[in-house]
Enzyme design. Structure first.
Site, mmCIF file in Angstrom:
data_model
loop_
_atom_site.group_PDB
_atom_site.id
_atom_site.type_symbol
_atom_site.label_atom_id
_atom_site.label_comp_id
_atom_site.label_asym_id
_atom_site.label_seq_id
_atom_site.Cartn_x
_atom_site.Cartn_y
_atom_site.Cartn_z
ATOM 1 N N TYR A 184 -3.206 -2.975 -7.591
ATOM 2 C CA TYR A 184 -2.882 -3.745 -8.793
ATOM 3 C C TYR A 184 -4.058 -4.125 -9.689
ATOM 4 C CZ TYR A 184 1.797 -3.979 -6.903
ATOM 5 O OH TYR A 184 3.036 -3.630 -6.433
ATOM 6 N N PHE B 56 6.521 -13.844 -0.843
ATOM 7 C CA PHE B 56 7.839 -13.812 -1.512
ATOM 8 C C PHE B 56 8.181 -12.390 -1.882
ATOM 9 C CE2 PHE B 56 4.495 -15.075 -4.480
ATOM 10 C CZ PHE B 56 4.498 -14.007 -5.343
HETATM 11 C C1 LIG Z 1 2.585 1.774 -4.619
HETATM 12 C C2 LIG Z 1 3.640 2.482 -5.464
HETATM 13 C C3 LIG Z 1 4.568 1.465 -6.121
HETATM 14 C C4 LIG Z 1 2.877 3.283 -6.564
HETATM 15 O O1 LIG Z 1 3.804 3.834 -7.492
HETATM 16 P P1 LIG Z 1 3.440 5.137 -8.364
HETATM 17 O O2 LIG Z 1 4.549 5.335 -9.345
HETATM 18 O O3 LIG Z 1 3.077 6.249 -7.488
HETATM 19 O O4 LIG Z 1 2.127 4.657 -9.149
HETATM 20 P P2 LIG Z 1 1.533 5.316 -10.480
HETATM 21 O O5 LIG Z 1 1.817 6.787 -10.499
HETATM 22 O O6 LIG Z 1 1.967 4.543 -11.675
HETATM 23 O O7 LIG Z 1 -0.012 5.084 -10.192
HETATM 24 C C5 LIG Z 1 -0.908 4.550 -11.117
HETATM 25 C C6 LIG Z 1 -2.297 4.687 -10.548
HETATM 26 O O8 LIG Z 1 -2.410 3.898 -9.364
HETATM 27 C C7 LIG Z 1 -2.850 4.698 -8.271
HETATM 28 N N1 LIG Z 1 -2.136 4.251 -7.075
HETATM 29 C C8 LIG Z 1 -0.812 4.071 -6.941
HETATM 30 N N2 LIG Z 1 -0.515 3.658 -5.709
HETATM 31 C C9 LIG Z 1 -1.673 3.580 -5.037
HETATM 32 C C10 LIG Z 1 -2.011 3.214 -3.720
HETATM 33 N N3 LIG Z 1 -1.066 2.844 -2.813
HETATM 34 N N4 LIG Z 1 -3.303 3.240 -3.365
HETATM 35 C C11 LIG Z 1 -4.255 3.594 -4.258
HETATM 36 N N5 LIG Z 1 -3.998 3.956 -5.542
HETATM 37 C C12 LIG Z 1 -2.717 3.951 -5.917
HETATM 38 C C13 LIG Z 1 -2.437 6.102 -8.641
HETATM 39 O O9 LIG Z 1 -3.220 7.064 -7.975
HETATM 40 C C14 LIG Z 1 -2.647 6.113 -10.129
HETATM 41 O O10 LIG Z 1 -4.035 6.297 -10.402
HETATM 42 P P3 LIG Z 1 -4.525 7.235 -11.625
HETATM 43 O O11 LIG Z 1 -3.923 6.615 -12.856
HETATM 44 O O12 LIG Z 1 -6.004 7.112 -11.543
HETATM 45 O O13 LIG Z 1 -3.971 8.576 -11.333
HETATM 46 C C15 LIG Z 1 4.480 3.497 -4.624
HETATM 47 O O14 LIG Z 1 3.609 4.408 -4.013
HETATM 48 C C16 LIG Z 1 5.347 2.828 -3.557
HETATM 49 O O15 LIG Z 1 6.487 2.524 -3.834
HETATM 50 N N6 LIG Z 1 4.788 2.602 -2.354
HETATM 51 C C17 LIG Z 1 5.538 2.005 -1.235
HETATM 52 C C18 LIG Z 1 5.964 0.544 -1.536
HETATM 53 C C19 LIG Z 1 4.800 -0.294 -1.993
HETATM 54 O O16 LIG Z 1 3.735 -0.291 -1.407
HETATM 55 N N7 LIG Z 1 5.019 -1.042 -3.094
HETATM 56 C C20 LIG Z 1 4.047 -1.980 -3.624
HETATM 57 C C21 LIG Z 1 4.481 -3.311 -3.173
HETATM 58 S S1 LIG Z 1 3.367 -4.601 -3.509
#
Ligand SMILES: CC(C)(COP(=O)(O)OP(=O)(O)OC[C@H]1O[C@@H](n2cnc3c(N)ncnc32)[C@H](O)[C@@H]1OP(=O)(O)O)[C@@H](O)C(=O)NCCC(=O)NCCS
Length: 424
Positions: free
Chosen positions: A134, A424
Site C-alpha cells: 500500500y 477490522f
Molecule cells: C494484493 C492484491 C489485492 C493486488 O492486486 P492487483 O490487482 O494484482 O494489484 P495491481 O495490479 O493494481 O498492482 C499495483 C502494483 O502493486 C504491486 N503489487 C501488488 N500486490 C503486491 C504484493 N502482494 N506484493 C508486492 N507488490 C505488489 C504490483 O506488482 C504493481 O506494481 P507495478 O505497478 O510496479 O507493476 C491481490 O494480489 C490479492 O487479492 N491478494 C490476496 C488478498 C490480499 O492480500 N489482499 C490485500 C488485503 S490487505
C-alpha cells in the site's frame, strides 16, 4: 469522479453480495464451505453502500463477473487529542486470474477520489496482508505492535503491590455491557483505537468456529472491585499433551485495564494457568506495561510488526483534526510543510500548520517550507507513533530549516504509543 485509469469500478449491487463474499474468501484463501455463522458475521461487518467492485473483462467461473472487491468500514478513531471519523479500508481482494493488471490500483484511486469528492473521512487506515502493497498508494506505517510467545511464568518482577479489593471473575464474553465503559475509557488513551458502538462491541465477541484455529471458544476474564470493572481480557485456550507432559496454550486476544494492579492481576492469571506451557500474545502495544514485569523478555521472542497503515486523504482537514504537543497551550507546532502526492493532486503543495493541545488549523501557505515530504510519510506521522527525525535520517523527509524535524516531530509525537487493538 474523474476518468481514472484501469477497470470500471462501481458500488456493489445487492444481488452481487454472494459473489462479493465468494471473491473475498477466494482472495484470502478461506474455505469455501464456511458456516452460516461465519457468513453472517462477514455480512454484518460489511457496510453495503461502502463496498465497491471492479468488473472483470474475462469473467471466471463463479466470480459473478467481478475482478476485484474493496470496502470501507466507518470508524470513529482516536487520533492524538481527539476523535475523528476515519475510513477503515478492508476486504480488498483481486481474483487470482486478474492479478497484476492494475485492478487494485483502480479500486484504490476510486476510494481516494470518492472520499475527497464527498468530503467524507479525511484519513483512511488499513491492515495490510503484506506490508509492501500500500505504500505506492500513499499509505504509511502508522502503528506498530509486538508479538510475544511467553513461556508459562509463575513470577513476574517489580509488580505493583496486590490490591485486596480486586476480584477476578470469568464472564460470558457476550456480556459486553460489563466491559464497555472500561474499553471506551482506555480507547481514549491510545491513538489508532476505534470507539465502538453497540454493534461494534457485539461484533468483537462473535465467535465463529472457523476463527478458533483449534482453540476453545472465546473466554472473558474480568478484574473488578465494588466500584465496577477495572480491566478485562479476552482469550482462548488449547489443551495439548506431549508424551505425558502438558503443553497447553493460552492465546490472548486483547487485554485492557484502567490501572496497574488490575492489569497485573489479569496477566498473572493468564501467564500461570494450570496445564499450560505457553502464552501467545499476537497484538501488544510496543510500550505495554507487561514488558516491565516479565522476568526475561528475551525468551518471549518479541517480533515487531506493522499495524495500521494510514493515508491522509485531505491534508488540511486531517491535520486540523488532531491535536499537537499534548502539553500546555503554546507547546504545539507552527510550521510550513510541503507535501508531495502523485495520486491526490489536491494535497500537493505547501501547508501552514499551527496547533497545540487545544486545537489546530491548516491552510495553504505562501512561505518557504521547513519540511518537505511525501504524503506517505505524513500518514506514518499522523497517529503520533513515528519519529520525524528518523524519517529525516532515512532521507524520506527533507529538512529545509535546521532543527525543524525535532521541533515539529515533538508536536506530532504521542505518548503512550498509538495502537490498534484489533484487525477490522
Ligand atoms: C494484493 C492484491 C489485492 C493486488 O492486486 P492487483 O490487482 O494484482 O494489484 P495491481 O495490479 O493494481 O498492482 C499495483 C502494483 O502493486 C504491486 N503489487 C501488488 N500486490 C503486491 C504484493 N502482494 N506484493 C508486492 N507488490 C505488489 C504490483 O506488482 C504493481 O506494481 P507495478 O505497478 O510496479 O507493476 C491481490 O494480489 C490479492 O487479492 N491478494 C490476496 C488478498 C490480499 O492480500 N489482499 C490485500 C488485503 S490487505
Amino acid at each position: 469522479m474523474p476518468n481514472l485509469p484501469g477497470r470500471a469500478v462501481r458500488p456493489v449491487r445487492s444481488q452481487e453480495l454472494d459473489s462479493f463474499l465468494a471473491l473475498d474468501n477466494l482472495a484470502f484463501l478461506q474455505t469455501p464451505d464456511m458456516s452460516e455463522q461465519r457468513r453472517q458475521l462477514q455480512l454484518d461487518q460489511l457496510e453495503l453502500d461502502r463496498c465497491i467492485v471492479a468488473e472483470a473483462d474475462t469473467p471466471d467461473q463463479g466470480s459473478g463477473g467481478l475482478a476485484g472487491i474493496a470496502a470501507i468500514t466507518s470508524l470513529d478513531m482516536r487520533v492524538p487529542g481527539a476523535w475523528l471519523p476515519v475510513a477503515g479500508v478492508t476486504s480488498v481482494g483481486v481474483h487470482p486470474t486478474q492479478r497484476r493488471r492494475a485492478v487494485l490500483t483502480a479500486m484504490m484511486l476510486h476510494q481516494l477520489h470518492d472520499l475527497h469528492e464527498r468530503s467524507a473521512e479525511a484519513v483512511a487506515v488499513l491492515w495490510a496482508s503484506e506490508p509492501m502493497i500500500y505504500g505506492r498508494f500513499g499509505y504509511g506505517e502508522a502503528t506498530r505492535f509486538l508479538t510475544l510467545t511467553i513461556p508459562r511464568t509463575t513470577s513476574m518482577v517489580r509488580t505493583p503491590p496486590p490490591d485486596p479489593t480486586l476480584r477476578l471473575r470469568m464472564v460470558d464474553p457476550a456480556e459486553v455491557d460489563l466491559v464497555r465503559g472500561l474499553y471506551d475509557a482506555q480507547a481514549a488513551r491510545r491513538p489508532g483505537t476505534p470507539r465502538l458502538d453497540d454493534r461494534g462491541h457485539r461484533l468483537r465477541v462473535t465467535d465463529a468456529v472457523e476463527d478458533r484455529e483449534g482453540f476453545s471458544a472465546l473466554r472473558c476474564l474480568v478484574a473488578e472491585d465494588d466500584t465496577g470493572v477495572r480491566g478485562f481480557a479476552r482469550f482462548r485456550v488449547k489443551g495439548a499433551w506431549d508424551t505425558g507432559v502438558t503443553r497447553g496454550v493460552v492465546r490472548v486476544r486483547e487485554l485492557h485495564a484502567g490501572d496497574a494492579q488490575a492489569r497485573h492481576a489479569l496477566w498473572q492469571l493468564l501467564l500461570d494457568l494450570d496445564l499450560t506451557a505457553t502464552v501467545e500474545v499476537w497484538l501488544l502495544p510496543v510500550d505495554d506495561p507487561l514488558l516491565r514485569w516479565l522476568p526475561n523478555p528475551r525468551v518471549t521472542n518479541p517480533a515487531l510488526r506493522d499495524g495500521l497503515h494510514a493515508r491522509v486523504v485531505d491534508v488540511d482537514r486531517a491535520l486540523a483534526g488532531r491535536r499537537y504537543g499534548g502539553g500546555p497551550p503554546g507547546a504545539g507546532v507552527d510550521t510550513v510543510i510541503e507535501v508531495r502526492d502523485a495520486l491526490c493532486p489536491w494535497n500537493a503543495g505547501r501547508w501552514r500548520l499551527t496547533g497545540d493541545a487545544t486545537g489546530a488549523e491548516c491552510g495553504r501557505a505562501r512561505t518557504e517550507p521547513e519540511l518537505v515530504m511525501d504524503v506517505r510519510e505524513l500518514g506514518a506521522l499522523y497517529l503520533g507513533g513515528t519519529s520525524l527525525v528518523s524519517l529525516r535520517d532515512a532521507g524520506l523527509v527533507q529538512e529545509r530549516v535546521e532543527g525543524a524535524a525535532a521541533r515539529v516531530g515533538a508536536g506530532f509525537a504521542h505518548d503512550p504509543a498509538p495502537f490498534a487493538p484489533f484487525v477490522f
